[in-house]
Structure formats: C-alpha cells, structure tokens
Design an enzyme around this catalytic site. Structure first.
Site, PDB file in Angstrom:
ATOM      1  N   LYS A   1       2.249  -4.160   6.775  1.00 21.11           N
ATOM      2  CA  LYS A   1       2.640  -4.191   5.357  1.00 21.11           C
ATOM      3  C   LYS A   1       4.160  -4.006   5.224  1.00 21.11           C
ATOM      4  CE  LYS A   1      -1.365  -4.673   3.309  1.00 21.11           C
ATOM      5  NZ  LYS A   1      -1.689  -5.922   2.611  1.00 21.11           N
TER       6      LYS A   1
ATOM      7  N   SER B   1       0.834  -1.208   0.000  1.00 23.60           N
ATOM      8  CA  SER B   1       0.000   0.000   0.000  1.00 23.60           C
ATOM      9  C   SER B   1       0.864   1.251   0.000  1.00 23.60           C
ATOM     10  CB  SER B   1      -0.832  -0.037   1.281  1.00 23.60           C
ATOM     11  OG  SER B   1      -1.393   1.218   1.524  1.00 23.60           O
TER      12      SER B   1
ATOM     13  N   TYR C   1      -1.639  -1.320  10.793  1.00 24.58           N
ATOM     14  CA  TYR C   1      -1.906  -1.841   9.442  1.00 24.58           C
ATOM     15  C   TYR C   1      -0.692  -1.571   8.538  1.00 24.58           C
ATOM     16  CZ  TYR C   1      -3.537  -1.796   4.604  1.00 24.58           C
ATOM     17  OH  TYR C   1      -3.635  -2.006   3.240  1.00 24.58           O
TER      18      TYR C   1
END
Ligand code: NAD
Ligand code: UFG
Length: 344
Positions: free
Chosen positions: A155, A127, A151
């Site tokens: 990643k 992302s 989050y």
C-alpha cells in the site's frame, strides 16, 4: 453528461457497497471488474437487485494489460475507483511475492493503461496500516508512515507511486494532470441494511467483527481476545470501526471532489468514525444487541498489533463534506442481519 467510472474489485466487500452507492446516489455510469479471486459474481447480482439496474461486469485481472487496454478502448472511461487487491496481513507475510505482484504490479499496470488512454482521475483504497504504530492520537494524514508487513508495504509503495505521478506532472507541465485521492480506511465493518450484501470471508475470519459474529451464531466456539495488557482502558486493543456504507459514501464524495478540482494533485484523507472501541467493548455491544452469548478467552498478543488506532477525520469532513453517520449499534445490527441471512 454522466461520467463513466470503472470500479475494480467491485464484487468484494467494500467494492460491492460502493457500486451500490455510486448507482443509487450519484449520476455516474458504472462499469465493474473483478477477477473473482476473493469474491463471487452473485454479489453483483444482489447489487443489481438493490439498484434495480443491470451492471456491466468484466472478469479481468488488473495485471492483464491487454484485457484492460481493450476495456479502455471500448468505453469512454472518465475515472477509476480502485479496490482490487489482496488484503490479508498474515497471508502477505507468507506470500510476499503474491502481494507485491497483485497489489503493486497490478496497480502499476492499471495506472499505465489509464495513462495510455489519458484517463487521469483515480481513487485508491489505502489503509490505516500505513501509519504503523502512531506516536499520538488521533491520527492525522501528515503523520509519519511505515509498514510492518508486505501488505502494508504494498500500500505504501502504491501511495508513493501515485505521489510521484503528480510530481512528474508538475515537472513536465502536463496539460491533463493526474487528479488522485488516496483514502486511508480505518476498520470497515457492518453490511448493507438489506442483508443482501456484506463481508463474506472464506475460512476462519482474521478480523474481529466477522469472528465475533460467527461465535454469536454458534459457528465458532469462542473468541480469542489477542492480549489484555495493552495501554488502553480495559487492556484490549482499540480500533476505529466505520460502517462500510459510510465508507462507500466517502468514495462518492471523493469523486465529486476530483470532478471539482481545476488543477492536478494527490490528496489523502482518513476515512474513519474518529472514535475508538476496545475488543471487550465490541464483545459487550454485540452481546447486548444480538442477545447472544459470546464466550471469549484472553490469549497472547497477535504479532504486529498496536494498542490504539483512531482517526482524525477533520480533513475529510471539511474538504469532502463527508461524515460517518452510522454508530456502533447500527454497524453491529447490520453485521448481525448479514450473518443470519447472508453467506451464499
Ligand atoms: P475484498 O477482498 O472483499 O475485495 C477485493 C476484491 O478485489 C475481491 O473481489 C477480489 O476478487 C478482487 N481482486 C483481487 N485481486 C485482483 C486482481 N488482481 N484483479 C482483479 N480483481 C482482483 O476486500 P475489501 O475488504 O473489499 O477491500 C477492498 C480494498 O480496500 C483492498 O484494496 C483492501 O486492501 C483495502 N482495504 C480494506 C480494508 C478492510 O479492512 N476490509 C482496510 C483497509 C484497506
Ligand atoms: N482481535 C482479537 N481477536 C480476533 C481478531 C482480532 O482480539 O480474533 C483484535 C485485534 O487484536 C485488534 C482488534 O481486534 O485489537 C481488531 O483487529 P482486526 O483484525 O479486526 O483489525 P486490524 O485493526 O488488526 O486490521 C484491519 C485490517 C487491516 C487494515 C487495518 C486498518 O485487517 O488490513 O484494519 O485499516 F490495515
């Protein structure tokens, strides 16, 4: 011979559009898995309609080593396209353990089973959040990385794990080295033009597009615009919106690219349209295209948001031979068709 690919998170928003693109535009044979924690199996039934194919599906959690092992024993899998994961930034701050367990431990488990079965081609959904607050724009793949929430950190940790695998292959002169593509998505929006599949958020949406669509449809009373004092032309946040079908096509191109590589490695690509739109520009475009009123109120900034974010996509253009084709108008038309037709 057609290669067999395993698509994880296949019933989700980006996964389902990608299953469709792989089946319709590549000669790969597709196996799918999902634990259905944030999706429904009906989505895959719609993909079967769109592709006119029966799709092999396995209800498996990527943290279940035995189930994955059985799957890799039963099928001759050549590559994995990995979408499965949790993605809500706010929820990740409240439930960090769930995010590290599901995203990081789940991916580590999947990689472990792949290594055991000597399957070494991997495409990973990362992302733009890993760029934190970029110092300049457009964002290039070699910009510094940081995370402001669990989050994003999950990643980043996965990206580092993947890079370490490639370093280890070099040190050990591995004969079948890892071939990895990390795709850093900007803001995927829109839906399949059939109106059969799209984003189906549970509860009140966190993201701008599904929120605006629900306001336009009269399901929510008004949009809160999170801040109008950013350093942008109209003071509202600017993002790089990309049509989900363009994003899906980027995965098909990435698999072609992996299949063409003679050596191992880990390559990173931005997938975005390369152009930024502000929140108010999105609202105006949505109003114009749908002919609906979209009441909004300016509210305070959302914690963790940055002012502007858009991608330099030259690397993906050049090496993957991929370009985003669809403009904002098409993204909104398709999102609206899905809003009016979709939702099970
Ligand atoms: P999504 O929630 O619609 O799809 C993810 C799918 O993974 C869901 O169907 C869910 O049921 C499944 N899943 C979750 N945990 C699982 C597990 N442990 N085992 C098996 N299946 C599991 O999300 P999406 O928008 O399609 O996102 C796909 C990927 O792209 C995610 O990894 C996400 O972090 C990443 N991503 C999404 C965006 C975005 O804005 N949508 C942006 C950047 C990156
Ligand atoms: N916004 C509003 N009101 C809302 C929702 C959003 O004004 O109700 C604004 C935000 O402040 C931001 C813009 O609309 O300026 C876009 O916000 P989104 O929540 O749609 O998207 P983000 O850029 O914050 O984040 C998304 C995903 C992340 C991912 C990131 C980069 O949610 O998971 O894109 O890919 F990391």
């Amino acid at each position: 011979m057609a290669s067999k690919i395993l698509i994880t998170g296949a019933c989700g928003y980006i996964g389902s559009h990608s299953v469709c693109e792989f089946i319709n535009t590549s000669n790969a044979e597709v196996l799918t898995l999902d634990n259905l924690s944030n999706s429904k199996l009906e989505t895959l039934k719609c993909v079967e309609k769109l592709t006119d194919k029966n799709i092999d599906f396995f209800k498996i959690d990527i943290r279940d080593e035995k189930a994955l092992d059985d799957l890799f024993l039963s099928y001759d899998i050549d590559a994995v396209v990995h979408f499965a994961g949790l993605k809500a930034v706010g929820e990740s701050c409240e439930k960090p353990l769930e995010y590290y367990d599901n995203n990081f431990c789940g991916t580590k488990n999947l990689i472990n089973v792949m290594a055991k079965h000597n399957v070494k081609k991997f495409i990973f959904s990362s992302s733009a959040t890993v760029y934190g607050a970029p110092k300049s724009l457009p964002i290039k793949e070699d910009f510094p990385l940081s995370a402001t929430n669990p989050y994003g950190r999950s990643k980043l940790m996965i990206e580092e794990l993947l890079r370490d695998l490639v370093v280890a292959d070099k040190l050990t002169h591995e004969k079948n080295p890892w071939k990895i593509v990390i795709l850093r998505y900007f803001n995927p929006i829109g839906a399949h033009s059939s109106g059969l599949i799209g984003e189906d958020p549970t509860g009140i949406p966190n993201n701008l597009l599904p929120y605006v669509a629900q306001v336009a449809a009269g399901k929510l009373p008004y949009l809160s615009v999170f801040g109008d004092d950013y350093n942008t032309s109209d003071g509202t946040g600017v993002r790089d919106y990309i049509h989900v079908v363009d994003l899906a096509k980027g995965h098909v191109k990435s698999l072609d690219y992996l299949n063409s590589l003679e050596r191992g490695g880990c390559e990173i690509f931005n997938l975005g349209a390369g152009k930024g739109y502000s929140v108010l520009e999105i609202v105006e475009a949505f109003k114009r295209i749908t002919n609906r009123d979209i009441p909004y109120e300016i509210s305070k900034r959302r914690q963790g948001d940055i002012d502007k974010c858009y991608a330099d996509v030259a690397l993906a253009n050049r090496k993957l031979n991929w370009h985003a084709e669809f403009d904002l108008e098409k993204m909104i038309e398709d999102a609206w068709r899905w809003q009016m037709k979709g939702s099970f």
